[in-house]
Write a protein that holds these residues in place. Structure first.
Motif, short mmCIF file in Angstrom:
data_model
loop_
_atom_site.label_atom_id
_atom_site.label_comp_id
_atom_site.label_asym_id
_atom_site.label_seq_id
_atom_site.Cartn_x
_atom_site.Cartn_y
_atom_site.Cartn_z
N VAL A 259 0.63 -1.43 -0.48
CA VAL A 259 -0.52 0.32 0.12
C VAL A 259 0.93 1.64 0.11
O VAL A 259 1.65 1.60 0.72
CB VAL A 259 -1.61 -0.21 1.29
CG1 VAL A 259 -1.46 1.67 1.41
CG2 VAL A 259 -1.32 -1.24 1.17
N HIS A 260 0.39 2.37 -1.19
CA HIS A 260 1.36 3.33 -1.23
C HIS A 260 0.45 4.78 0.14
O HIS A 260 -0.47 5.17 -0.47
CB HIS A 260 1.92 4.16 -2.99
CG HIS A 260 2.25 2.46 -3.05
ND1 HIS A 260 3.97 3.11 -3.48
CD2 HIS A 260 2.51 1.71 -4.00
CE1 HIS A 260 3.88 1.99 -4.03
NE2 HIS A 260 3.04 1.59 -4.73
N LEU A 261 1.64 5.56 0.80
CA LEU A 261 0.85 5.50 1.35
C LEU A 261 1.25 7.50 1.72
O LEU A 261 2.91 7.47 1.60
CB LEU A 261 0.73 5.28 3.07
CG LEU A 261 -0.09 4.26 3.14
CD1 LEU A 261 0.36 3.84 4.90
CD2 LEU A 261 -1.71 4.34 2.99
N LYS A 262 0.69 8.72 1.13
CA LYS A 262 1.15 9.41 1.36
C LYS A 262 0.63 10.18 2.38
O LYS A 262 -0.65 10.10 2.54
CB LYS A 262 -0.30 10.84 -0.05
CG LYS A 262 0.29 10.69 -0.95
CD LYS A 262 -0.18 11.44 -2.13
CE LYS A 262 0.57 12.82 -2.12
NZ LYS A 262 -0.55 13.58 -3.37
N GLY A 263 1.53 10.58 3.81
CA GLY A 263 1.63 11.68 4.39
C GLY A 263 1.38 9.59 5.59
O GLY A 263 0.88 9.57 6.93
N LEU A 264 2.91 9.44 4.99
CA LEU A 264 2.94 7.54 5.93
C LEU A 264 3.86 8.70 7.16
O LEU A 264 3.22 6.78 8.11
CB LEU A 264 4.03 7.27 4.72
CG LEU A 264 4.59 5.74 6.53
CD1 LEU A 264 3.48 4.66 5.96
CD2 LEU A 264 5.86 5.51 5.28
N ASN A 265 4.07 9.28 7.77
CA ASN A 265 4.52 9.32 8.78
C ASN A 265 3.64 9.63 9.45
O ASN A 265 4.08 10.06 10.52
CB ASN A 265 5.32 10.98 8.49
CG ASN A 265 4.31 11.95 8.16
OD1 ASN A 265 3.80 11.26 7.01
ND2 ASN A 265 4.68 13.34 8.52
#
Length: 411
Positions: A259-265
């Motif tokens: 899964v690619h996440l924008k905002g993984l942080n």
């Protein structure tokens, strides 16, 4: 000395009695010539016996004892004259054939310490379950036709697999162990949850025939062993015996989700639930069943994109019997889903649980020649994670908190 005196008195008494009887016979002129001599000898023996019987009467118990002793002597004579025979008569025929069972695990890429072969009579008789720890072993089968199923280990040696319908070739089924339904942190109810199935490798042979000729050959081998002495199946010559060769291939494959996440942080931890995949496998038919299940898995440590401290990916894995079978009635109807359940890094530990229809995202890697599933891959594009204010413990935690205790529910 006393015995000699008794015998002498007996003889003397017999002579006196015989003398008196001879005098009577001569006076009456009853005998003459040679007849008198024969009669004298016979008369003397009778008189001696008469005197003995009067002085020493016969004991009936002694007579019985003598008879018993005679019977014992006769029995002893019979026993000592009998010839010891082998436990199995070399002249008799056995009613089975010795069949060599050989496992080849090269295609499965594994080396199990135990394996099972099941022989199902086509006439509906009781199946024979053959468990062994050897790649080559021997089983005894009666004349007839059999369907054969072979797999790694045995029925009770799996953690995530149970078996049912084992009495018939058409119904023997391995299914993932059911688990208790769970509720996610975001309140989503997940039903039909199962354990991840263990690696299972299966092969099958239809209509294996045990002929009368095989039985006859086994009879000859048994006679030969009796002639040479004890021969175990382990060291017996099986090169000319009937043979079943099983080459199992994997019926359970790994699945991978990325899964690619924008905002993984902003993600503290994450779990996934994959739904719609097959929950069991028919060993005799060699295909997954149309019964679907749900499986929970954890996502591992995050991987940030090169040069970024905000965006990246998480990956998780599971094992599966594969996609649902597609026939004319169900083609195009199967739907597969992925629930992504994340706990964010804010103090309130906010839940983020998007659901994805991954039916068109599943990629299968299949060995066309062997017609087996090698792996499943699911990759989900950019997912926007809500922005939250991190607390002091905002780092990604691969040790995800439980959604509730799981328990096995055996059908």
């Amino acid at each position: 000395m006393a015995r000699w005196r008794r015998e002498k008195e007996t003889m003397k008494g017999g002579e006196q009695l015989a003398s008196r009887r001879r005098q009577v016979c001569c006076a009456t002129g009853y005998f003459s010539g040679a007849d008198y001599a024969d009669y004298t000898d016979s008369l003397f023996q009778q008189c001696v016996r008469s005197v003995v019987d009067k002085k020493y009467p016969r004991n009936p118990r002694l007579k019985r004892n003598r008879m018993q002793l005679l019977i014992l002597l006769l029995l002893l004579l019979l026993l000592t004259s009998c010839e010891r025979r082998p436990l199995v008569d070399p002249e008799s025929s056995v009613n089975y054939a010795e069949v060599v069972v050989e496992f080849d695990w090269e295609l499965a890429g594994m080396s199990p310490t135990g394996m099972t072969a099941i022989f199902y009579p086509t006439d509906g008789g009781t199946p024979l379950v053959h468990k062994t720890g050897d790649l080559v072993s021997t089983v005894r089968l009666r004349e007839g036709t059999y369907h054969v199923v072979g797999f790694n280990y045995s029925f009770d040696e799996f953690d995530g697999i149970l078996f049912r319908g084992t009495d018939r070739y058409e119904t023997i089924e391995a299914y993932a162990t059911p688990q208790k339904d769970v509720t996610t942190r975001g309140g989503t109810q997940v039903t039909g949850v199962t354990a991840h199935p263990d690696i299972l490798a299966v092969d099958r042979i239809g209509n294996f025939e045990v002929t009368a000729e095989m039985v006859r050959q086994t009879t000859e081998q048994v006679r030969s062993r009796q002639t040479r002495g004890t021969v175990t199946l382990a060291n017996a010559d099986t090169r000319s015996a009937a043979r079943v060769v099983l080459t199992p291939m994997r019926a359970v494959a790994p699945g991978y989700v990325k899964v690619h996440l924008k905002g993984l942080n902003y993600v503290r931890s994450a779990r996934g639930v994959i739904t719609g995949l097959s929950g069991s496998y028919f060993l005799g038919e060699g295909k997954a069943s149309p019964e679907s299940c749900a499986m929970v898995f954890d996502f591992g440590s995050p991987t940030y994109n090169e040069g970024s401290k905000l965006d990246g990916t998480v990956e998780g894995s599971f094992t599966t019997f594969g996609l649902l079978p597609e026939d004319a009635a169900t083609r195009g109807q199967a739907r597969y889903g992925l629930l992504f359940s994340a706990t964010l890094v804010d103090k309130e530990q906010t839940s983020f649980e998007p659901y994805f229809d991954v039916t068109d995202l599943i990629r299968q890697e299949v060995d066309v020649n062997l017609n087996i599933l090698l792996r499943l891959d699911i990759e989900i594009g950019e997912v926007d994670v809500p922005e939250v204010k991190p607390d002091d413990e905002g780092a990604f935690d691969v040790n995800v908190g439980d959604w509730g205790e799981e328990e096995n529910v055996y059908l």
